[in-house]
Motif scaffolding. Sequence first.
Motif, PDB file in Angstrom:
ATOM      1  N   SER A 190       0.818  -1.224   0.000  1.00 19.67           N
ATOM      2  CA  SER A 190       0.000   0.000   0.000  1.00 19.67           C
ATOM      3  C   SER A 190       0.848   1.269   0.000  1.00 19.67           C
ATOM      4  O   SER A 190       0.315   2.369  -0.059  1.00 19.67           O
ATOM      5  N   GLY A 191       2.176   1.102   0.080  1.00 12.69           N
ATOM      6  CA  GLY A 191       3.066   2.261   0.132  1.00 12.69           C
ATOM      7  C   GLY A 191       3.440   2.680   1.546  1.00 12.69           C
ATOM      8  O   GLY A 191       4.213   3.617   1.741  1.00 12.69           O
ATOM      9  N   LYS A 192       2.914   1.975   2.550  1.00 10.75           N
ATOM     10  CA  LYS A 192       3.199   2.304   3.952  1.00 10.75           C
ATOM     11  C   LYS A 192       4.631   1.906   4.295  1.00 10.75           C
ATOM     12  O   LYS A 192       5.072   0.794   4.013  1.00 10.75           O
ATOM     13  N   LEU A 193       5.364   2.810   4.929  1.00  5.29           N
ATOM     14  CA  LEU A 193       6.717   2.532   5.403  1.00  5.29           C
ATOM     15  C   LEU A 193       6.644   1.501   6.525  1.00  5.29           C
ATOM     16  O   LEU A 193       5.937   1.700   7.516  1.00  5.29           O
ATOM     17  N   THR A 194       7.354   0.377   6.346  1.00  8.62           N
ATOM     18  CA  THR A 194       7.312  -0.684   7.355  1.00  8.62           C
ATOM     19  C   THR A 194       8.644  -0.866   8.082  1.00  8.62           C
ATOM     20  O   THR A 194       8.659  -1.348   9.204  1.00  8.62           O
ATOM     21  N   ARG A 195       9.749  -0.508   7.435  1.00  2.00           N
ATOM     22  CA  ARG A 195      11.070  -0.663   8.068  1.00  2.00           C
ATOM     23  C   ARG A 195      12.044   0.346   7.479  1.00  2.00           C
ATOM     24  O   ARG A 195      11.910   0.765   6.342  1.00  2.00           O
ATOM     25  N   ARG A 196      13.045   0.665   8.285  1.00  4.74           N
ATOM     26  CA  ARG A 196      14.196   1.441   7.827  1.00  4.74           C
ATOM     27  C   ARG A 196      15.421   0.585   8.062  1.00  4.74           C
ATOM     28  O   ARG A 196      15.434  -0.263   8.951  1.00  4.74           O
TER      29      ARG A 196
END
Length: 185
Positions: A53-59
């Motif tokens: 969905s384009g959601k940031l999940t990890r860096r």
Amino acid sequence: MTALKVLALSASLAVVSGCSTSIDDYRDTTPTFSLKSYFDGELTAWGIVQDYSGKLTRRFCVDIIATWQGNSGQLHESFYFNDGTRQTRIWNVNIAPDKSVTGTAGDVVGQATGQSQGSAFNWQYSLTVPIDGTEYDFAIDDWMYALDDKRMMNRSYMKKFGVTVAEFSIFFDKGARLPSCESQM
């Protein structure tokens, strides 16, 4: 009605397929990207993972040590994720006389294949990823773009059954002499 839906879906897929990017699209672009020249010595990169969905999940941050003997190289990657997870991947890479690239790594199924044109490099492979105690294989479509002789942008698309389930964006800067990732994450 069902036949009309199938026809519409087929037409949509044909349009999408016709618009896909080819490495040849970058033939005359500059600066020229050289895998062997760019991945030489110590590098650090920073990235993000986004879900479908384009959601940031990890860096994450990755330290890379790259060494070459002729056209055979090894890229030792140490990943540090913001959730405390650490991962190591060691690529064994070969550049053929026709400049095509092949590579293997412990979590890569079979052999990765790649090639470059102009400022771009495209790398494709199947990656085994552990999720909640089960391992899944995903197709990876990895694109690297030279920005200049020191900086590169990497976009990777992780797919299952042809559907993109995650995207990775990674920024490389050979000129940056920052502390290792271990001290940053």
